[in-house]
Design a protein around this motif. Structure first.
Motif, PDB file in Angstrom:
ATOM      1  N   ALA A 112       0.829  -1.206   0.000  1.00 19.62           N
ATOM      2  CA  ALA A 112       0.000   0.000   0.000  1.00 19.62           C
ATOM      3  C   ALA A 112       0.863   1.256   0.000  1.00 19.62           C
ATOM      4  O   ALA A 112       0.634   2.181  -0.788  1.00 19.62           O
ATOM      5  CB  ALA A 112      -0.931  -0.002   1.220  1.00 19.62           C
ATOM      6  N   MET A 113       1.867   1.273   0.853  1.00 19.66           N
ATOM      7  CA  MET A 113       2.707   2.465   0.963  1.00 19.66           C
ATOM      8  C   MET A 113       3.558   2.650  -0.289  1.00 19.66           C
ATOM      9  O   MET A 113       3.764   3.776  -0.743  1.00 19.66           O
ATOM     10  CB  MET A 113       3.582   2.372   2.214  1.00 19.66           C
ATOM     11  N   ALA A 114       4.039   1.567  -0.861  1.00 23.37           N
ATOM     12  CA  ALA A 114       4.857   1.666  -2.076  1.00 23.37           C
ATOM     13  C   ALA A 114       4.023   2.176  -3.248  1.00 23.37           C
ATOM     14  O   ALA A 114       4.489   3.007  -4.029  1.00 23.37           O
ATOM     15  CB  ALA A 114       5.481   0.318  -2.400  1.00 23.37           C
ATOM     16  N   VAL A 115       2.791   1.684  -3.380  1.00 18.87           N
ATOM     17  CA  VAL A 115       1.916   2.153  -4.451  1.00 18.87           C
ATOM     18  C   VAL A 115       1.628   3.639  -4.282  1.00 18.87           C
ATOM     19  O   VAL A 115       1.718   4.417  -5.232  1.00 18.87           O
ATOM     20  CB  VAL A 115       0.601   1.328  -4.499  1.00 18.87           C
ATOM     21  N   PHE A 116       1.299   4.048  -3.059  1.00 19.37           N
ATOM     22  CA  PHE A 116       0.996   5.464  -2.827  1.00 19.37           C
ATOM     23  C   PHE A 116       2.220   6.332  -3.098  1.00 19.37           C
ATOM     24  O   PHE A 116       2.121   7.368  -3.749  1.00 19.37           O
ATOM     25  CB  PHE A 116       0.499   5.684  -1.395  1.00 19.37           C
ATOM     26  N   GLY A 132       1.588   5.160   8.315  1.00 18.60           N
ATOM     27  CA  GLY A 132       1.466   3.991   7.441  1.00 18.60           C
ATOM     28  C   GLY A 132       2.790   3.254   7.316  1.00 18.60           C
ATOM     29  O   GLY A 132       2.837   2.029   7.406  1.00 18.60           O
ATOM     30  N   TRP A 133       3.881   3.989   7.107  1.00 20.77           N
ATOM     31  CA  TRP A 133       5.197   3.348   7.022  1.00 20.77           C
ATOM     32  C   TRP A 133       5.617   2.768   8.367  1.00 20.77           C
ATOM     33  O   TRP A 133       6.199   1.676   8.424  1.00 20.77           O
ATOM     34  CB  TRP A 133       6.255   4.329   6.513  1.00 20.77           C
ATOM     35  N   VAL A 134       5.317   3.476   9.450  1.00 22.87           N
ATOM     36  CA  VAL A 134       5.642   2.953  10.783  1.00 22.87           C
ATOM     37  C   VAL A 134       4.888   1.651  11.019  1.00 22.87           C
ATOM     38  O   VAL A 134       5.446   0.676  11.529  1.00 22.87           O
ATOM     39  CB  VAL A 134       5.318   3.997  11.881  1.00 22.87           C
TER      40      VAL A 134
END
Length: 151
Positions: A112-116, A132-134
């Motif tokens: 999710a974080m990589a896509v965003f 989100g990354w944490v």
């Protein structure tokens, strides 16, 4: 280490990561621009400007992917909590189930974080994005802790 103490630590850690993920997904500070009165912010579910928030109804496809992966992460974390709760009755399969669910949750959040990050390409990310990354990293760390507590 005593089993009940280990399970209590696991519940606290998993619940903390679950709360981080929910707060990250629910708040509207993924992207922030401006400051003070003219501040605008954008989340996965709503956009806010000048103190007024509006639901995002026609989201781009990458938003939908980020939403879906975040929801899958929350479901996996909830399943990990149920696995820990079940371990109070029957601890036989608990470590494998719990570490699997937490690892899957971490993977879903990383996706999710990589896509965003790849699609948004912005320089002014907000605290929701950071959470989100944490959450993504914490899921992996908690799964390692759970595995180590039962060696």
């Amino acid at each position: 280490m005593q089993l009940k103490v280990a399970l209590s630590v696991e519940i606290i850690l998993t619940l903390t990561v679950l709360i981080l993920t929910i707060v990250s997904e629910a708040t509207s500070s993924w992207v922030v621009s401006g400051s003070g009165v003219g501040e605008t912010s954008l989340g996965l579910w709503q956009s806010c400007a000048n103190g007024r928030c509006f639901a995002i109804t026609d989201a781009p496809p990458f938003f939908e992917a980020v939403r879906a992966m975040s929801i899958l992460a929350i479901i996996s974390q909830a399943l990990a909590l149920f696995a820990i709760g079940y371990a109070f009755k029957d601890p036989k399969y608990h470590p494998k189930m719990c570490t699997s669910f937490l690892s899957m949750a971490g993977l879903f959040m990383v996706i999710a974080m990589a896509v965003f990050t790849g699609k948004a390409r912005l320089s002014s990310y907000g605290y929701s994005y950071v959470l989100g990354w944490v959450s993504a990293v914490a899921n992996g760390l908690v799964s390692i802790v759970v595995g180590c507590l039962h060696r």
